[in-house]
Design a protein around this motif. Sequence first.
Motif, PDB file in Angstrom:
ATOM      1  N   LYS A   1       0.746  -1.277  -0.119  1.00 26.15           N
ATOM      2  CA  LYS A   1       0.017  -0.010  -0.012  1.00 26.15           C
ATOM      3  C   LYS A   1       0.826   1.290   0.125  1.00 26.15           C
ATOM      4  O   LYS A   1       0.484   2.175   0.574  1.00 26.15           O
ATOM      5  CB  LYS A   1      -1.062  -0.153   1.300  1.00 26.15           C
ATOM      6  CG  LYS A   1      -2.051  -1.234   1.020  1.00 26.15           C
ATOM      7  CD  LYS A   1      -2.820  -1.325   2.289  1.00 26.15           C
ATOM      8  CE  LYS A   1      -3.653  -2.642   2.443  1.00 26.15           C
ATOM      9  NZ  LYS A   1      -4.635  -2.467   3.388  1.00 26.15           N
TER      10      LYS A   1
ATOM     11  N   GLU B   1      -5.581  -6.459  -2.090  1.00 20.25           N
ATOM     12  CA  GLU B   1      -5.713  -5.616  -1.293  1.00 20.25           C
ATOM     13  C   GLU B   1      -4.697  -4.347  -1.655  1.00 20.25           C
ATOM     14  O   GLU B   1      -4.991  -3.195  -1.526  1.00 20.25           O
ATOM     15  CB  GLU B   1      -5.296  -5.950  -0.035  1.00 20.25           C
ATOM     16  CG  GLU B   1      -6.469  -6.814   0.579  1.00 20.25           C
ATOM     17  CD  GLU B   1      -6.245  -6.799   2.259  1.00 20.25           C
ATOM     18  OE1 GLU B   1      -5.656  -6.047   2.749  1.00 20.25           O
ATOM     19  OE2 GLU B   1      -6.605  -7.957   2.823  1.00 20.25           O
TER      20      GLU B   1
ATOM     21  N   SER C   1     -13.456  -5.842  -3.842  1.00 18.21           N
ATOM     22  CA  SER C   1     -14.223  -5.166  -2.479  1.00 18.21           C
ATOM     23  C   SER C   1     -13.208  -4.974  -1.659  1.00 18.21           C
ATOM     24  O   SER C   1     -13.129  -4.153  -0.867  1.00 18.21           O
ATOM     25  CB  SER C   1     -15.135  -5.902  -1.823  1.00 18.21           C
ATOM     26  OG  SER C   1     -14.860  -7.401  -1.770  1.00 18.21           O
TER      27      SER C   1
ATOM     28  N   LEU D   1      -9.585  -4.042  -2.455  1.00 19.96           N
ATOM     29  CA  LEU D   1      -8.657  -3.495  -3.093  1.00 19.96           C
ATOM     30  C   LEU D   1      -8.554  -2.077  -2.467  1.00 19.96           C
ATOM     31  O   LEU D   1      -9.230  -1.009  -2.852  1.00 19.96           O
ATOM     32  CB  LEU D   1      -8.975  -3.251  -4.668  1.00 19.96           C
ATOM     33  CG  LEU D   1      -7.688  -2.759  -5.368  1.00 19.96           C
ATOM     34  CD1 LEU D   1      -6.409  -3.440  -4.944  1.00 19.96           C
ATOM     35  CD2 LEU D   1      -7.955  -2.926  -6.755  1.00 19.96           C
ATOM     36  N   ALA D   2      -7.864  -1.772  -1.270  1.00 18.11           N
ATOM     37  CA  ALA D   2      -7.716  -0.579  -0.718  1.00 18.11           C
ATOM     38  C   ALA D   2      -6.845   0.513  -1.163  1.00 18.11           C
ATOM     39  O   ALA D   2      -7.011   1.597  -1.036  1.00 18.11           O
ATOM     40  CB  ALA D   2      -7.461  -0.920   0.952  1.00 18.11           C
ATOM     41  N   TYR D   3      -5.705  -0.341  -1.976  1.00 22.87           N
ATOM     42  CA  TYR D   3      -4.611   0.542  -2.419  1.00 22.87           C
ATOM     43  C   TYR D   3      -4.353   0.315  -3.922  1.00 22.87           C
ATOM     44  O   TYR D   3      -4.385  -0.625  -4.252  1.00 22.87           O
ATOM     45  CB  TYR D   3      -3.611   0.603  -1.694  1.00 22.87           C
ATOM     46  CG  TYR D   3      -2.369   1.630  -2.482  1.00 22.87           C
ATOM     47  CD1 TYR D   3      -2.192   2.760  -1.899  1.00 22.87           C
ATOM     48  CD2 TYR D   3      -1.552   0.843  -3.276  1.00 22.87           C
ATOM     49  CE1 TYR D   3      -1.080   3.371  -2.385  1.00 22.87           C
ATOM     50  CE2 TYR D   3      -0.353   1.422  -3.791  1.00 22.87           C
ATOM     51  CZ  TYR D   3       0.108   2.519  -3.425  1.00 22.87           C
ATOM     52  OH  TYR D   3       0.884   3.489  -4.011  1.00 22.87           O
TER      53      TYR D   3
ATOM     54  N   ASN E   1     -16.556   1.567  -5.616  1.00 23.24           N
ATOM     55  CA  ASN E   1     -16.404   2.480  -4.429  1.00 23.24           C
ATOM     56  C   ASN E   1     -14.931   2.625  -4.170  1.00 23.24           C
ATOM     57  O   ASN E   1     -14.521   3.641  -3.612  1.00 23.24           O
ATOM     58  CB  ASN E   1     -17.072   1.950  -3.063  1.00 23.24           C
ATOM     59  CG  ASN E   1     -18.712   2.173  -3.305  1.00 23.24           C
ATOM     60  OD1 ASN E   1     -18.943   3.067  -4.117  1.00 23.24           O
ATOM     61  ND2 ASN E   1     -19.376   1.180  -2.788  1.00 23.24           N
ATOM     62  N   GLN E   2     -14.060   1.568  -4.312  1.00 29.51           N
ATOM     63  CA  GLN E   2     -12.636   1.435  -4.079  1.00 29.51           C
ATOM     64  C   GLN E   2     -12.001   2.540  -4.840  1.00 29.51           C
ATOM     65  O   GLN E   2     -11.175   3.252  -4.353  1.00 29.51           O
ATOM     66  CB  GLN E   2     -12.005   0.034  -4.099  1.00 29.51           C
ATOM     67  CG  GLN E   2     -12.726  -0.662  -3.490  1.00 29.51           C
ATOM     68  CD  GLN E   2     -12.554  -0.660  -1.726  1.00 29.51           C
ATOM     69  OE1 GLN E   2     -12.613   0.384  -1.112  1.00 29.51           O
ATOM     70  NE2 GLN E   2     -12.321  -1.882  -1.278  1.00 29.51           N
TER      71      GLN E   2
ATOM     72  N   THR F   1     -12.275   6.271  -3.555  1.00 31.41           N
ATOM     73  CA  THR F   1     -11.511   6.759  -2.404  1.00 31.41           C
ATOM     74  C   THR F   1     -10.104   6.692  -2.857  1.00 31.41           C
ATOM     75  O   THR F   1      -9.467   7.434  -1.794  1.00 31.41           O
ATOM     76  CB  THR F   1     -11.924   5.609  -1.451  1.00 31.41           C
ATOM     77  OG1 THR F   1     -11.247   4.273  -1.689  1.00 31.41           O
ATOM     78  CG2 THR F   1     -13.296   5.440  -1.004  1.00 31.41           C
ATOM     79  N   GLN F   2      -9.675   6.706  -4.018  1.00 33.09           N
ATOM     80  CA  GLN F   2      -8.084   6.799  -4.121  1.00 33.09           C
ATOM     81  C   GLN F   2      -7.859   8.240  -4.403  1.00 33.09           C
ATOM     82  O   GLN F   2      -8.385   9.011  -4.850  1.00 33.09           O
ATOM     83  CB  GLN F   2      -7.925   6.225  -5.344  1.00 33.09           C
ATOM     84  CG  GLN F   2      -8.177   4.602  -5.383  1.00 33.09           C
ATOM     85  CD  GLN F   2      -7.286   3.830  -4.120  1.00 33.09           C
ATOM     86  OE1 GLN F   2      -6.251   4.203  -3.980  1.00 33.09           O
ATOM     87  NE2 GLN F   2      -8.158   3.025  -3.424  1.00 33.09           N
TER      88      GLN F   2
ATOM     89  N   SER G   1     -12.674  -4.155   4.323  1.00 35.48           N
ATOM     90  CA  SER G   1     -11.983  -3.623   3.341  1.00 35.48           C
ATOM     91  C   SER G   1     -10.494  -3.486   3.314  1.00 35.48           C
ATOM     92  O   SER G   1      -9.836  -4.108   2.298  1.00 35.48           O
ATOM     93  CB  SER G   1     -12.318  -2.127   2.805  1.00 35.48           C
ATOM     94  OG  SER G   1     -12.022  -1.031   3.705  1.00 35.48           O
TER      95      SER G   1
END
Length: 397
Positions: free
Chosen positions: A196, A258, A279, A281-283, A299-300, A303-304, A363
């Motif tokens: 990340k 993720e 769902s 995949l935060a970074y 949605n992910q 937020t980037q 997430s």
Amino acid sequence: MWYLLGSNNNIMGKIPSFICELHSLNTLDLSENNFNGSIPPCLGNLNSTLSDLNLRQNNLSGGLPEEIFESLRSLDVGHNQLVGKLPRSLDHFSTLEVLNVEGNRINDTFPFWLGSLQKLQVLVLRSNAFHGPIHQASFPQLRIIDISHNHFDGTLPSEYFSKWIAMSSLGTDEDQSSEKYMGGGFGYYSMVLMNKGVELELVRILKIYTAIDFSGNKFEGEIPKSIGLMKELHVLNLSNNAFTGRIPSSLGNLTALESLDVSQNKLSGEIPQELGNLSFLAYMNFSHNQLAGLVPGGNQFRTQPCSSFEDNLELSGSSLEEDCRDIHTPASHQQYETPESEEEDKEVISWIAASIGFVPGISFGFTIGYILVSYKPKWFMNPLGRNNRRRRSTPTH
């Protein structure tokens, strides 16, 4: 069974020879000291008993001994000044699970011959002078591979990852055991990995944790479509190479992913819409490519930060048009001043992850205990000052 744990004591000089007489020694940890000289050949006396050897973060020089230790489960000599090649005798050590030689001066080709090790789970070659193409190997139990910041080149065949079984499915009987972490007792394993966008030190490595880091090399051609088989993969970093073509839509199959970084390549076409369904995949980082078309609307993606998409001249999407008006301007053309204090803030962030796990339904997917050790941004004021823990610099390529 004996354990000799002498890490982080600022001990200087050569590794003492009396250690070679400890014939029942199981674990030897002399990491984070100031030992110099070569690894003593007499350690070969411990062949039949020694299973875990940790000599990382010292000033050791010379090469790795050809006759190392037949019973080793883990060998960590990261961040020293070792040279030469990897000993070919390593492929005879059927018990080896972890091999970490990062941050040295080892000059060798890709050790595809390590694919014969049926228990090898972690392979870290990061920041050395490895070079040439990386030939296909089976690596049946490999779960973490970091070959970043070397001189590997060439193309990767489309089926390159097809035989990396452990990253495709972790449902074996062994993985259902009560032991969650790799290693056991005093013989637990640790490593540093980019995740990340920051450097994470994994103090203990969960058996289900999986990661691929090929960044900072000279790979060309298309990203292999077989990467989509890695359904248990958590971290994928292919940044800072020369990959071309489209991002494979098969990445949409990586439901556990993720962290995804494909920045600083020559990728073209659209970002696959399938990635919007990941769902966890935060970074993600797609910057500095030649991507075009609509950014997925998941949605992910919303937020980037804008920096995740910058310098892709033909990317579009409602969120980009509203919030990221300047991302299409190449960094070299942007006009701004960087205060001296902000230059200092570009130091690497190193997080110590005391407990890392994959938690379905969350997430971020990891439970992370963290400590800032070498970064002091304006929004964080530490009354105790900077942590002065010694760090080795990455070899210059």
